[in-house]
Design a protein around this motif. Sequence first.
Motif, short mmCIF file in Angstrom:
data_model
loop_
_atom_site.label_atom_id
_atom_site.label_comp_id
_atom_site.label_asym_id
_atom_site.label_seq_id
_atom_site.Cartn_x
_atom_site.Cartn_y
_atom_site.Cartn_z
N LEU A 172 -8.48 5.50 -4.35
CA LEU A 172 -7.67 4.29 -4.55
C LEU A 172 -7.36 4.07 -6.02
N TYR A 217 -11.67 8.50 0.81
CA TYR A 217 -10.43 7.84 0.40
C TYR A 217 -10.46 7.59 -1.10
N PHE A 257 -14.47 1.25 2.61
CA PHE A 257 -13.16 1.34 1.97
C PHE A 257 -12.23 0.26 2.52
N ARG A 258 -12.23 0.11 3.85
CA ARG A 258 -11.37 -0.90 4.49
C ARG A 258 -11.68 -2.29 3.94
N ALA A 297 -1.19 -0.70 -4.20
CA ALA A 297 -2.48 -0.05 -3.97
C ALA A 297 -2.18 1.37 -3.48
N LEU A 333 -10.56 -2.58 0.29
CA LEU A 333 -9.10 -2.60 0.18
C LEU A 333 -8.51 -3.94 0.61
N VAL A 380 -4.96 1.15 -8.30
CA VAL A 380 -4.19 -0.10 -8.15
C VAL A 380 -3.35 -0.35 -9.40
N ILE A 390 0.88 -1.17 0.00
CA ILE A 390 0.00 0.00 0.00
C ILE A 390 0.92 1.22 0.00
N LYS A 423 -9.17 -6.59 -1.92
CA LYS A 423 -8.35 -6.33 -3.11
C LYS A 423 -6.89 -6.77 -2.87
N VAL A 425 -3.13 4.89 -2.15
CA VAL A 425 -4.25 5.44 -1.37
C VAL A 425 -4.00 6.90 -1.06
#
Length: 296
Positions: A217, A215, A244-245, A204, A248, A219, A177, A251, A206
């Motif tokens: 994102l 947020y 989002f958490r 990823a 993510l 990728v 991340i 993913k 962010v």
Amino acid sequence: SNTQCVHQYRVILWKKTGAQKISLSYSPNKPMTVKQILSNFPNMEKLEKGPKEIFSPEIQKDLLLLEEQEGSVNFKFGVLYTKPGQVTDDEMLSNEFGSTDFERFLSLLGDKIRLKGWDKYRGGLDVKGDMTGKYSVYTIYEGHEIMFHVSTLLPYSKDNKQQVERKRHIGNDIVNIVFVDGSPTEMTNFNPSSIKSQFTHVFAVVSYSSEDCSYRLVVYSEESVPLFGPSLPNPSYFRSPQEFREFLLVKLINGEKATFNTPIFAQKRERTLDMLIKDLCQEHMSDSNRAQTMLN
């Protein structure tokens, strides 16, 4: 036995190419030998000898290690904090502290834990002498333990511009991340090729927008990595931190699993599994032989 209380044999056969799993019905009147059970796997019908049985409880820990190599149990992900204008990995890894937005993001990812004495999944971090920092971020998602290698929590060196200790962990994570501080427009300045790692295949990126508390994102993944879901929404911003958490983490997990299917990783994994299985056999067979000798 399964949830309907129907008794079954549940079997995992380990090969260097990976694990094969089957369930077979159990009949108390006709118990099966290990050899008979194994004959239900492809190419195992003509097994001449039944395998030796190992009763050491220690083997369970080693088998869990094998499962980890399959990339399906526990995960370790790198988290790299970058300030506006930073373009090289040396610059990014040299940030001693993160911003308030970054700290908020870390607390969304998981719990800040004390490494010394930590008895759960450690993701390669030192839990005895603070050699890899005092704290880390950890969570459990859908039964998977996840340890985050956070750049600002790993040891910082004033004398080492390359921050080798930080790079050693983050550069060896398949998925990273990258938290880009500042406005979301800063995300466009990130270039995956600026991170020098032969191991990292998925980034990823962010960013947090304080204007609308959302947020963003993006990728990136190596060309060799097969497509993996979930698909990013368009536009890819999230107003709900929990949503989002969830997105993510799924993913990231899927990105790592997809990477395991690339030819290079398949070969590496095969070599590693082959070595681990051989070591495991050697160790426990000699243990059981010693125990047998003592009994005699």
